[in-house]
Design an enzyme around this catalytic site. Structure first.
Site, short mmCIF file in Angstrom:
data_model
loop_
_atom_site.label_atom_id
_atom_site.label_comp_id
_atom_site.label_asym_id
_atom_site.label_seq_id
_atom_site.Cartn_x
_atom_site.Cartn_y
_atom_site.Cartn_z
N ASP A 171 53.44 18.94 26.23
CA ASP A 171 53.21 18.97 27.67
C ASP A 171 53.51 20.34 28.28
O ASP A 171 53.81 20.44 29.46
CB ASP A 171 53.98 17.86 28.38
CG ASP A 171 55.36 17.65 27.80
OD1 ASP A 171 55.86 18.61 27.18
OD2 ASP A 171 55.91 16.56 27.95
N ASP A 197 57.54 12.36 31.85
CA ASP A 197 56.66 11.94 30.78
C ASP A 197 57.38 10.75 30.14
O ASP A 197 58.60 10.71 30.15
CB ASP A 197 56.52 13.10 29.78
CG ASP A 197 55.59 12.75 28.65
OD1 ASP A 197 54.58 12.08 28.92
OD2 ASP A 197 55.88 13.14 27.50
#
Lengths: 73, 625
Positions: free
Chosen positions: B523, B324
């Site tokens: 996430d 990410d």
């Protein structure tokens, strides 16, 4: 309900696995982990089960495999 | 050594001395000098029973409990067999060496377990609770939220909390692997399990013990060995079949060849006994889980929690690593990265922007002010009539002239011509009296050492690095280029990240695993979906610790390559142990069947191999990564 117990004189990994299998078969026990490395027994039991009774039965299972091994409450 | 181990040691010494005397007598012919064969048997039975009585008792008890194939039983049968074939000395020797090996094995296991336990010795034993101005030592579990605890120099922080008084350095190495102590001031949050440095701290407790960081971590580590690796499960299954197989083979060996070959029964009985001695799978059953535990221990030493040996196995097969962007590869904090000044302009563009933005609370305004305050002789200009225009920027008056600080839309609305800036980051344009002066560019900064960390991951064996981000194309490409990432996907919605990771998992080979690295804040679904979810910088973040499979306690990307190395080392040690143990056992079985191995070799193949394998499995813990 989940509870952890110290186990004394648990000195073979092979035996720990045998004990774990036997303890898992006790009625009222949802899950049991006999951790050889940390020398701890983790018991997860049904909400309506009696912890003391189950630990007594677990001790029986443990003694069958090793006479010196003891669950500390 | 425990008292039980000492008792065994004394028995070994006593029967060992007797054995040496008997051994000498046998070689000088003294044993035959005894009046009869029965006399010799009785003499040999004394040291045999001293050393082996408990093995026989255990064997009998286990048979009564319906557990036939255990090592005690096998040792009993093997040594009884030796007595039957009149190898009295050998029977004593086998039992003696079995006990020596068992003692050494239990000692080695105990030592290794202790060294791992010491490593995880982060659990605080007590807390100094303040009650009406008095200090009382209590169990951390009895401390309630909002209580005040006192932490003296050198003590462990018992519970998570906020410092209300005192300054100190905090040693977080047990949790993060970071060796540089952290300076702590009042109002800082502190985490249980750290060790207090030189100052005394008064701390207001914010979490109960069961919810505190130290309890969460301990729980995680203790449960780690319940998630088993494929190799471990294989060994467990293998052990179930191995012992009965060898025992049956021994039985066949004792009966079939003498009948077919019309050979001496005694010879084949002795060979069958050798089989029985080797039939215990102990070396594998102990050393394999221990190898994994050593690996998990080594990882926690550098501040990485691996939630199970299966994840250690997966890490060693990691092929694709998906990151990410924000908060993982970048700091997630917006900073001024560039100040552009139009040719011929003498004003300090950053100073003007900072003076005007000082009245705004927008995050971008804050980073502009922060950047300017870092400059030498920073001094805000006097501005008046500040007016914030939503979606555009800020207008203000500075020394009779009108200043505009805002985005491109604001410039256009005022008919100011300026070159639109291309590239990553957010651009703040500055104009004075409708004339363009320059611009300030604000962007997320890449973490220090990130490029090096990515390079190291490649060296450690990762073949593809990917970045996912919801950010704009320019920003994404700029970061990807600087870090030399293989692939990048931008302008993704949160749900897209899961499907991207799924795509990678589907297209990858079966043995090529896909990891996702995120900061765990939003996430969690992606962390859960990936083969291996790695959460970063998660000290104190429960959600991340819960969702991830591997937790990196601080936000150091370099630890990923280190933990890959640990996983590979662990796997190679585990495989070495399996090959070594099975190899030696197989060899002795073969030689035994052909009559070329002695009982002594069999004892070595049983306990000797186990001890070597245990010592080998501890190498991970002491190696540097």
């Amino acid at each position: 309900m989940k509870k952890k117990f110290k186990v004394e004189n648990l000195d073979c990994a092979h035996c720990a696995a045998k004990m774990e299998d036997a303890i898992k078969k006790i009625p009222g026990v949802e899950d049991a982990v006999m951790n050889f490395m940390t020398q701890k027994l983790t018991l997860e039991i049904a909400d309506d089960a009696n912890m003391d009774e189950i630990v007594d039965k677990a001790q029986e299972c443990v003694t069958k495999v090793s006479i010196v091994c003891e669950i500390i409450r | 050594m425990t008292s039980r181990q000492k008792k065994v040691l004394y028995r070994i010494l006593i029967s060992g001395i007797m054995f040496i005397i008997l051994f000498a007598m046998e070689h000088t012919g003294g044993l035959e000098a005894l009046s009869s064969k029965w006399m010799a048997l009785v003499v040999c039975l004394v040291p045999y029973l001293i050393i082996g009585y408990d093995v026989i008792l255990k064997a009998i008890r286990n048979i009564r409990n319906g557990q036939v194939f255990d090592e005690n039983f096998l040792m009993m049968i093997a040594t009884f067999g030796a007595f039957v074939v009149s190898e009295y000395i050998e029977a004593v020797a086998v039992m003696l060496f079995y006990q020596v090996g068992e003692l050494f094995q239990s000692y080695a296991v105990g030592k290794s377990r202790q060294s791992i336990a010491d490593l995880m010795d982060i659990c605080p034993e007590y807390a100094n609770l303040e009650i009406d101005g008095q200090i009382e030592e209590v169990d951390p579990e009895d401390v309630e939220i909002g209580s005040i605890v006192l932490i003296k120099p050198g003590e462990k922080v018992p519970l998570d909390g906020i410092v209300i008084e005192g300054e100190s350095f905090l040693d977080t190495s047990a949790l993060t692997g970071e060796s540089v102590p952290r300076k702590i001031y009042p109002n800082d949050e502190i985490i249980s399990g750290c060790i207090n440095g030189s100052g005394t701290l008064r701390v207001r407790v914010t979490k109960e013990f069961d919810d505190s960081t130290v309890a969460k971590i301990l729980e995680l580590v203790e449960n780690a060995s319940s998630k088993k690796a494929k190799v471990e499960n294989f060994i467990t299954r293998f052990a179930k079949y191995y012992t009965p197989f060898v025992t049956i083979a021994a039985l066949i060996l004792a009966i079939v060849p003498p009948i077919i070959l019309q050979d001496n029964w005694m010879i084949w009985l002795e060979r069958a006994c050798i089989f029985l001695v080797i039939s215990c799978p102990c070396a594998l059953v102990i050393s394999v889980p221990m190898g994994f535990f050593g690996g998990i221990g080594a990882a926690s030493k550098i501040g990485v929690l691996v939630k199970g040996s299966n994840y250690l196995e997966l890490l060693s097969e990691m092929d694709t690593i998906v990151f990410d962007k924000t908060g993982t590869l970048t700091n997630g904090v917006f900073e001024v990265t560039e100040v552009i000044r139009k040719k011929g302009v003498h004003e300090n563009v950053l100073q003007i922007a900072a003076s005007v933005e000082a009245f705004s609370t927008h995050p971008i305004a804050e980073s502009i002010c922060k950047a300017y305050n870092k400059e030498e002789n920073a001094e805000a200009l006097k501005v008046i009539d500040v007016e914030e225009i939503s979606g555009h920027g800020v207008r203000a008056k500075l020394d009779e002239s009108e200043v505009l600080v805002g985005n491109i839309k604001m410039m256009k609305a005022h008919g100011i011509s300026c070159k639109a800036h291309k590239g990553s980051g957010t651009v703040v344009y500055v104009a004075k009296d409708n004339a363009y002066l320059g611009a300030v560019i604000i962007s997320d900064t890449i973490k220090e050492g990130a490029a090096k960390a990515i390079k190291k991951m490649k060296i450690a064996g990762v073949s593809k690095t990917v970045m996912l981000t919801g950010d704009r194309k320019e920003a994404a490409l700029a970061v990807a280029e600087e870090l030399k990432l293989d692939e990048v996907h931008y302008e993704l919605l949160p749900g897209d990240k899961v499907s991207k990771v799924e795509e990678y998992i589907e297209t990858a080979d079966r043995n090529a695993k896909v990891a996702f690295v995120g900061d765990g804040i939003n996430d969690a679904p992606v962390l859960a979906r990936a083969d291996i979810g790695i959460a970063m910088g998660s000290l104190g973040s429960d959600a991340a610790i819960e969702a991830a499979d591997v937790v990196i306690m601080d936000d150091d990307l370099r630890k990923i390559s280190r933990v890959i190395k640990i996983s590979k080392k662990t796997m190679s040690i585990v495989k070495q142990n399996i090959v070594f143990a099975l190899g030696v056992k197989g060899l002795i079985l073969l030689l035994g069947a052909l009559g070329m191995a002695t009982m002594w070799a069999a004892v070595f193949a049983d306990v000797g191999v186990a001890v070597i394998a245990i010592l080998n499995s501890m190498r991970t813990l002491n190696a540097k990564f």
